[in-house]
Design a protein around this motif. Structure first.
Motif, PDB file in Angstrom:
ATOM      1  N   LEU A 102       0.861  -1.185   0.000  1.00  0.00           N
ATOM      2  CA  LEU A 102       0.000   0.000   0.000  1.00  0.00           C
ATOM      3  C   LEU A 102       0.895   1.232   0.000  1.00  0.00           C
ATOM      4  N   VAL A 103       0.564   2.217  -0.825  1.00  0.00           N
ATOM      5  CA  VAL A 103       1.336   3.455  -0.888  1.00  0.00           C
ATOM      6  C   VAL A 103       0.422   4.600  -0.491  1.00  0.00           C
ATOM      7  N   GLY A 104       0.874   5.399   0.478  1.00  0.00           N
ATOM      8  CA  GLY A 104       0.070   6.490   0.993  1.00  0.00           C
ATOM      9  C   GLY A 104      -0.825   5.969   2.106  1.00  0.00           C
ATOM     10  N   PHE A 105      -1.585   6.862   2.698  1.00  0.00           N
ATOM     11  CA  PHE A 105      -2.500   6.442   3.757  1.00  0.00           C
ATOM     12  C   PHE A 105      -3.915   6.904   3.446  1.00  0.00           C
ATOM     13  N   ARG A 106      -4.778   5.939   3.244  1.00  0.00           N
ATOM     14  CA  ARG A 106      -6.216   6.159   3.116  1.00  0.00           C
ATOM     15  C   ARG A 106      -6.879   5.126   4.017  1.00  0.00           C
ATOM     16  N   PRO A 107      -7.588   5.562   5.059  1.00  0.00           N
ATOM     17  CA  PRO A 107      -8.186   4.617   5.998  1.00  0.00           C
ATOM     18  C   PRO A 107      -9.012   3.525   5.321  1.00  0.00           C
ATOM     19  N   GLU A 108      -9.752   3.879   4.271  1.00  0.00           N
ATOM     20  CA  GLU A 108     -10.583   2.877   3.597  1.00  0.00           C
ATOM     21  C   GLU A 108      -9.732   1.793   2.920  1.00  0.00           C
ATOM     22  N   ALA A 109      -8.575   2.159   2.392  1.00  0.00           N
ATOM     23  CA  ALA A 109      -7.684   1.163   1.785  1.00  0.00           C
ATOM     24  C   ALA A 109      -7.087   0.258   2.865  1.00  0.00           C
ATOM     25  N   TYR A 110      -6.748   0.836   4.016  1.00  0.00           N
ATOM     26  CA  TYR A 110      -6.227   0.026   5.123  1.00  0.00           C
ATOM     27  C   TYR A 110      -7.297  -0.922   5.634  1.00  0.00           C
ATOM     28  N   GLU A 111      -8.533  -0.425   5.695  1.00  0.00           N
ATOM     29  CA  GLU A 111      -9.651  -1.277   6.157  1.00  0.00           C
ATOM     30  C   GLU A 111      -9.834  -2.464   5.222  1.00  0.00           C
ATOM     31  N   ARG A 112      -9.772  -2.211   3.915  1.00  0.00           N
ATOM     32  CA  ARG A 112      -9.896  -3.308   2.942  1.00  0.00           C
ATOM     33  C   ARG A 112      -8.745  -4.297   3.085  1.00  0.00           C
ATOM     34  N   ALA A 113      -7.535  -3.784   3.272  1.00  0.00           N
ATOM     35  CA  ALA A 113      -6.362  -4.664   3.342  1.00  0.00           C
ATOM     36  C   ALA A 113      -6.273  -5.429   4.654  1.00  0.00           C
ATOM     37  N   PHE A 114      -6.669  -4.801   5.757  1.00  0.00           N
ATOM     38  CA  PHE A 114      -6.454  -5.401   7.073  1.00  0.00           C
ATOM     39  C   PHE A 114      -7.735  -5.699   7.859  1.00  0.00           C
TER      40      PHE A 114
END
Length: 115
Positions: A102-114
């Motif tokens: 993951l590049v950058g920080f977007r809470p929704e992307a972190y939620e999908r990944a983790f």
């Protein structure tokens, strides 16, 4: 799952990403690529996973202060050379889990990944 967060310790976006991981009980390692460096193989792996255009922080001060000759006509090889010479030109943070980058920080992307 092993999570390694790569970035610069005093970067606000890195701090937000670390706080998100902590708040969600996700243990992670931290690699400060400004003080510890980053190697070409690692940059190439990130480029394959996310694309060099995503990885290179063109909006940042470091990139904008580069001579015009270094900023023009970029391709992956030239972008990697810029990021090796100027680690602050890497978009932050970069999070690796072994299978995900993951590049950058977007809470929704972190939620999908983790999540």
């Amino acid at each position: 799952m092993t999570i390694i967060l790569h970035g610069i310790r005093n970067c606000d976006t890195v701090r937000r990403a670390r706080a998100w991981l902590d708040a969600h009980g996700l243990p992670h390692g931290f690699h400060d690529f400004k003080t510890q460096g980053v190697d070409e193989a690692q940059l190439r792996r990130w480029c394959r996973a996310a694309g060099w255009e995503t990885l290179l922080n063109r909006a940042g001060t470091t990139f904008r202060k580069l001579p015009e000759a270094e900023r023009e006509g970029l391709d992956e090889d030239r972008a990697v050379a810029v990021m090796l010479a100027h680690p602050s030109a890497i978009k932050r943070p970069v999070v690796e889990t072994g299978e995900t980058v993951l590049v950058g920080f977007r809470p929704e992307a972190y939620e999908r990944a983790f999540g």
